[in-house]
Design a protein around this motif. Structure first.
Motif, short mmCIF file in Angstrom:
data_model
loop_
_atom_site.label_atom_id
_atom_site.label_comp_id
_atom_site.label_asym_id
_atom_site.label_seq_id
_atom_site.Cartn_x
_atom_site.Cartn_y
_atom_site.Cartn_z
N TYR A 53 -25.73 77.36 -23.20
CA TYR A 53 -24.32 78.34 -21.94
C TYR A 53 -25.00 79.01 -21.21
N ARG A 54 -24.89 78.87 -19.45
CA ARG A 54 -25.04 79.77 -18.65
C ARG A 54 -24.05 81.04 -18.35
N GLU A 55 -24.38 82.23 -19.08
CA GLU A 55 -23.71 83.14 -18.98
C GLU A 55 -23.64 83.76 -18.11
N GLY A 56 -24.48 83.61 -16.94
CA GLY A 56 -24.48 84.33 -16.20
C GLY A 56 -24.72 83.67 -14.09
N THR A 57 -25.69 84.00 -13.59
CA THR A 57 -25.83 82.80 -12.64
C THR A 57 -27.68 82.37 -13.05
N VAL A 58 -27.82 82.60 -13.95
CA VAL A 58 -29.45 81.97 -14.17
C VAL A 58 -29.34 80.37 -14.40
N GLU A 59 -30.02 79.50 -13.41
CA GLU A 59 -30.11 77.78 -13.11
C GLU A 59 -30.98 77.24 -13.66
#
Length: 104
Positions: A53-59
């Motif tokens: 899961y991506r919970e922020g802006t991390v690519e």
């Protein structure tokens, strides 16, 4: 209670230590075409498929935390990790095993 914190790019999430299956450096996460924005991708851990899961802006995820949520594994992609003592009443759940600070 002591939590592992994950910086997910503009957002800090909290994970109880006893729910962590493993922490990985540079996990191999494959993007899923047309997946929802909160899905970073898929990975394999042992013989299990893990949704990251991506919970922020991390690519890209230099760090990966795999959490045991009942019978399944979930992953969180993070830029960096830390530790913090936080009162559980200050947190609210995002996905199973992952919390963020409540906003008043």
């Amino acid at each position: 209670m002591e939590y592992i914190t994950a910086d997910t790019g503009g957002k800090k999430v909290y994970i109880e230590k006893d729910q962590i299956e493993t922490i990985l450096t540079r996990p191999e996460v494959w993007p899923v075409p047309e997946a929802e924005d909160n899905i970073l991708g898929l990975s394999v851990y042992g013989n299990e498929l893990v949704v990251f899961y991506r919970e922020g802006t991390v690519e890209e995820a230099p760090c990966g935390i795999i959490i045991r949520a009942g019978e399944r594994l979930l992953g969180i992609g993070a830029q960096s990790l830390g530790e913090e003592n936080v009162d559980r009443e200050e947190l609210e759940g995002i996905i199973p095993g992952v919390w963020e600070r409540k906003i008043d």
